[in-house]
Design a protein around this motif. Structure first.
Motif, PDB file in Angstrom:
ATOM      1  N   LYS A 293       0.815  -1.218   0.000  1.00 20.69           N
ATOM      2  CA  LYS A 293       0.000   0.000   0.000  1.00 20.69           C
ATOM      3  C   LYS A 293       0.847   1.266   0.000  1.00 20.69           C
ATOM      4  O   LYS A 293       0.337   2.357  -0.248  1.00 20.69           O
ATOM      5  N   THR A 300      -3.149   8.542  -2.850  1.00 22.17           N
ATOM      6  CA  THR A 300      -4.316   7.657  -2.807  1.00 22.17           C
ATOM      7  C   THR A 300      -5.278   8.075  -1.702  1.00 22.17           C
ATOM      8  O   THR A 300      -6.496   8.157  -1.910  1.00 22.17           O
ATOM      9  N   GLU A 467      -1.475  -2.679  -6.697  1.00 19.10           N
ATOM     10  CA  GLU A 467      -1.175  -1.413  -6.040  1.00 19.10           C
ATOM     11  C   GLU A 467      -0.009  -0.679  -6.705  1.00 19.10           C
ATOM     12  O   GLU A 467      -0.020   0.547  -6.779  1.00 19.10           O
ATOM     13  N   GLY A 473       3.448   3.540  -7.021  1.00 18.31           N
ATOM     14  CA  GLY A 473       2.039   3.178  -7.018  1.00 18.31           C
ATOM     15  C   GLY A 473       1.366   3.599  -8.309  1.00 18.31           C
ATOM     16  O   GLY A 473       1.741   4.585  -8.941  1.00 18.31           O
TER      17      GLY A 473
END
Length: 647
Positions: A293, A300, A467, A473
Motif C-alpha cells: 500500500k 491515494t 497497487e 504506485g
C-alpha cells in the motif's frame, strides 16, 4: 552510554574480595544489547585498558544457558566454551582430556549428589570470569538446580559470575521457580543495559566484509545512526540485521561503474530505505500487505477523501502501518522508493541478491549510464515535483511511445493507463490522442496480443500487482476505468500464457512423432505449468491416437501419459477439463489396437486398461478416462471377443 553499567561491573571485578559472595545481574529486554555490550564493548575495552597498563586481566568465558536442562549440562557447556579443541578431539578419537571423563558421563553425573557436580564445576576453568547468558531461557523445571550451581561457584573459590537475562521474561517463564529467593541469595548487584544504538551501528558497519562497501557506509555512519534513532529501535539484533542487509544492496550498486560514479545519493537512499524497511519488518511494525500500500499512499488517501467532506472513513490496520512508516521516514520519500519493496522482502527471506538483474533494473528505471534516460511514464509520475517544461516533454514522449506500442509488460502498461486516466480527468487526453482511455488501452493490449509481444501472465495462484510496480504506485487505481483495464489486461495475459503452453505441448507431440517417444513424459512433470493446465485440448484426437497406437513402445509411453497426467488432479481443477478429450483418445486408441494381431491386441489392451484404471481409482466417475462400470463391462466384452476369435 551505559557508563553506569561499566562502573558497576568494574567495581565488582576489581574488588579484592566481597564481604558477601554474590553474582551480578546484567538485565534488559530481549535484543537490548546485553550480550553485545559485554562481548563487543565492555570486555574489549577492559582488555585494551589492562594491556596499556601492562596488566593481564582474567578473561570472560561466555556460556549460554539457552535450553540448559541440568547442572551437568551447564558443566558440559562450560568445558566446551573454555576448551572447544579438547571437546572436538575427545569426540573424534574418544580421548579423555582435562576431566572430560566426568564431563561426558552425563547419565552418571545426574545420579551423583548435586553438591559433587557443583564443586567439580567450581574447581574447573578458574582462569575465567564466568558470564552465564540467556538466564531466562533455561529449561523449565531446571532453574533451581542451575541456580544452585551458580551459588556454588560464587561461594567456592570466590568465583566472579555475571548473569545475563531479561528479568521480566524470567518471571513470566519461571514463575514457579521462586526467583525472589534465588535473587536474594545470589544476586548482589544489578545493572540495566539500555540500547546503545550508536555503538551497534558503528560496530556493524565496521564488520562489513567488503572494503568498498564498508568505506562507503563508514562515511555515512552518522546518517545511519540518525535513521536508527528515528525508528525508535528496541531490538539491536534487528538493527544489526538491517545494516547487514543494506550492505548487500550497497555492495551490489557499487559494483556497477555507471551507478557508482555520480549517483552516490541514490546509493545512500537505497541503503537507508533498506535499513528502515528491514527494521520495521523484523519488529512487526510493518507487513508485506502494508508495503504493497505504501507507494503513492498519500495521493491515494487524498483522492479517497475528496467528496467525503466531514465523513471520516476508518483506515484498516495495514494502511495505518504504511501511513506511520511514511510519516516516520518522510525524508526518504519512501512512497517512491529507489528500489522495489519486493526485493527487500525477498532478500530478507533468502539472503540472495542478483547483482546483474538489480543493477540493470536500477539503470533502466533511473536512466543511469550512457544512452539511458528515465522512462517517460516515470518522469510523468513525478510531475508534481518537476518543472512544467519537463512534464510537457514527458507527456509528448509517452504519447509517442504508446502510439508505437512500446510498453509490453504489465507494470508499464498499468502505469501508463493510470496516468492517462489521471490526465484525462484533468482535461488533457493527449496521451490517448483524444480517444477515451478504456477503448484506447483495450486496443493497445489487443495489438500486443496480435503481434505476440504482450508479456504472458503465469498461471500461478500468486497475487498480481494491483497497487504498484517498479517501486511506484499506480495512479487512478481506485477508478472504475483502471479496474476495467486491469481485468482486461489480466485476461488477455492469461490467454497469451495459455497459447504459449499449447504451443509448447504441440512441439512436444511433434518431438514424439519424430521418434523421441520419451518427450511425452514432459507433459507429466509435477508442478509444471504444462501438467497443471488443459494444454492438450488443442491436440487433435486422431493425431494423438495414431501416435500412441503406432506400436507397442508408443503405446507404453502413451498409456503412462494418460494414467499419470490426471493422477493428482482434483474434481473441478482446470486440468480435469481434459478428461473428455483423454476419454476420446483412449477410445480411439482401443479401436486401433483391436486391429492388431493376436496376441498383441489382447495383451496391450489389458496393460493399458490396467494401468489407467489403477491410477484413476477412487476418482469421481466424471473424472475417469474409463468410468468404473463401463470399464468393467467393456473389459468383459473384450475378453469374450478375443476368446471367440482364438477358437
Amino acid at each position: 552510554m551505559n557508563e553506569h553499567a561499566t562502573a558497576v561491573i568494574d567495581a565488582y571485578l576489581e574488588a579484592d574480595a566481597h564481604p558477601v559472595p554474590h553474582a551480578i545481574l546484567v538485565e534488559g529486554p530481549w535484543g537490548s544489547g546485553k550480550t553485545y555490550f559485554l562481548e563487543k564493548i565492555y570486555e574489549p575495552n577492559r582488555q585494551e585498558q589492562a594491556k596499556a597498563k601492562r596488566f593481564h586481566p582474567m578473561p570472560f568465558l561466555f556460556v549460554s544457558l539457552f535450553g540448559a536442562k541440568s547442572a551437568a549440562d551447564v558443566e558440559k557447556r562450560m568445558h566446551r566454551a573454555a576448551s572447544p579443541g579438547e571437546v572436538a578431539v575427545g569426540k573424534f578419537i574418544g580421548t579423555i582430556i582435562s576431566g572430560t571423563l566426568e564431563l561426558f558421563k552425563i547419565k552418571d553425573a545426574t545420579k551423583t549428589s548435586f553438591d559433587a557436580i557443583a564443586k567439580r564445576a567450581a574447581s574447573r576453568h578458574v582462569d575465567y570470569i564466568l558470564v552465564f547468558d540467556d538466564l531466562e531461557r533455561v529449561e523449565e523445571g531446571a532453574f533451581g538446580e542451575i541456580m544452585g550451581i551458580v551459588n556454588s561457584l560464587i561461594t567456592t573459590d570466590n568465583r566472579r559470575v555475571i548473569l545475563v537475562g531479561d528479568e521480566k521474561k524470567l518471571l513470566e517463564i519461571h514463575k514457579d521457580a521462586n526467583w525472589g529467593e534465588q535473587n536474594e541469595k545470589i544476586v548482589g548487584r544489578r545493572v540495566r543495559i539500555e540500547a546503545d544504538v550508536k555503538s551497534v551501528v558503528r560496530r556493524s558497519v565496521a564488520e562489513v566484509p567488503d572494503d568498498t562497501t564498508r568505506s562507503f557506509m563508514t562515511e555515512r555512519v552518522d546518517v545511519l545512526i540518525d535513521l536508527a534513532d528515528r525508528s525508535h529501535v528496541e531490538n539491536l539484533r534487528n538493527l544489526s540485521w538491517a545494516i547487514v542487509n543494506s550492505a548487500q544492496f550497497v555492495r551490489s550498486l557499487l559494483t556497477d561503474p555507471e551507478i557508482r560514479e555520480g549517483h552516490e545519493d541514490h546509493i545512500t537512499r537505497t541503503m537507508l530505505v533498506v535499513v528502515a524497511t528491514t527494521l520495521w519488518l523484523r519488529s512487526n511494525n510493518l507487513s508485506k500487505v502494508a508495503l504493497d500500500k505504501l507507494p503513492n499512499l498519500s495521493m491515494t488517501l487524498a483522492l479517497r477523501s475528496m467528496g467525503r467532506h466531514d465523513q471520516r472513513e476508518e483506515e484498516d490496520p495495514e494502511t495505518k502501518a504504511a501511513k506511520k512508516f511514511s510519516e516516520t521516514f518522510a525524508h526518504l520519500a519512501v512512497e517512491s522508493p529507489p528500489l522495489e519493496y519486493r526485493r527487500i522482502i525477498d532478500f530478507e527471506a533468502s539472503g540472495i541478491l542478483n547483482d546483474a538483474e538489480f543493477t540493470m533494473w536500477t539503470k533502466s528505471q533511473f536512466g543511469f549510464g550512457a544512452g539511458r534516460s528515465e522512462p517517460s511514464w516515470r518522469r510523468l509520475w513525478h510531475s508534481y515535483a518537476r518543472p512544467m517544461e519537463d512534464t510537457e516533454a514527458a507527456i509528448e514522449e509517452l504519447k509517442e511511445e504508446l502510439a508505437k506500442r512500446k510498453y509490453t509488460t504489465r507494470g508499464d502498461i498499468l502505469h501508463a493507463t493510470g496516468l492517462a486516466i489521471k490526465h484525462s480527468k484533468a482535461g488533457d487526453s493527449r496521451l490517448t490522442d483524444g480517444a477515451d482511455v478504456v477503448p484506447f488501452f483495450k486496443a493497445y493490449i489487443d495489438d500486443l496480443v496480435a503481434s505476440e509481444t504482450l508479456e504472458a501472465n503465469k498461471l500461478d495462484p500468486l497475487p498480481l500487482e494491483y497497487e504498484a510496480a517498479s517501486g511506484l504506485g499506480f495512479a487512478s487505481k481506485d477508478s472504475p476505468e483502471f479496474a476495467e483495464i486491469y481485468r482486461y489486461l489480466t485476461d488477455r495475459q492469461v490467454e497469451v500464457e495459455q497459447a504459449a503452453l499449447r504451443k509448447r505441448a504441440d512441439e512436444i507431440v511433434k518431438e514424439a512423432e519424430a521418434g523421441d517417444l520419451e518427450a511425452l513424459h514432459k507433459l507429466n512433470i509435477m508442478n509444471d505449468d504444462l501438467s497443471r493446465n488443459p494444454v492438450l485440448l488443442g491436440i487433435d484426437v486422431d493425431r494423438m491416437a495414431n501416435l500412441i497406437a503406432s506400436d507397442v513402445p508408443a503405446l507404453s509411453v502413451g498409456s503412462k501419459l494418460l494414467a499419470y497426467r490426471y493422477h493428482h488432479g482434483k474434481h473441478g481443477e482446470p486440468l480435469m477439463a481434459e478428461i473428455p478429450w483423454a476419454r476420446k483418445v483412449y477410445e480411439a486408441v482401443i479401436a486401433r489396437i483391436d486391429e492388431w494381431p493376436v496376441p498383441h491386441r489382447t495383451l496391450s489392451k489389458e496393460t493399458m486398461q490396467g494401468l489407467i484404471r489403477h491410477y484413476e481409482g477412487g476418482r469421481d466417475p466424471a473424472d475417469q478416462i474409463i468410468p468404473t462400470a463401463q470399464g468393467a463391462e467393456a473389459e468383459v466384452e473384450g475378453t469374450d471377443d478375443e476368446e471367440a476369435k482364438q477358437v
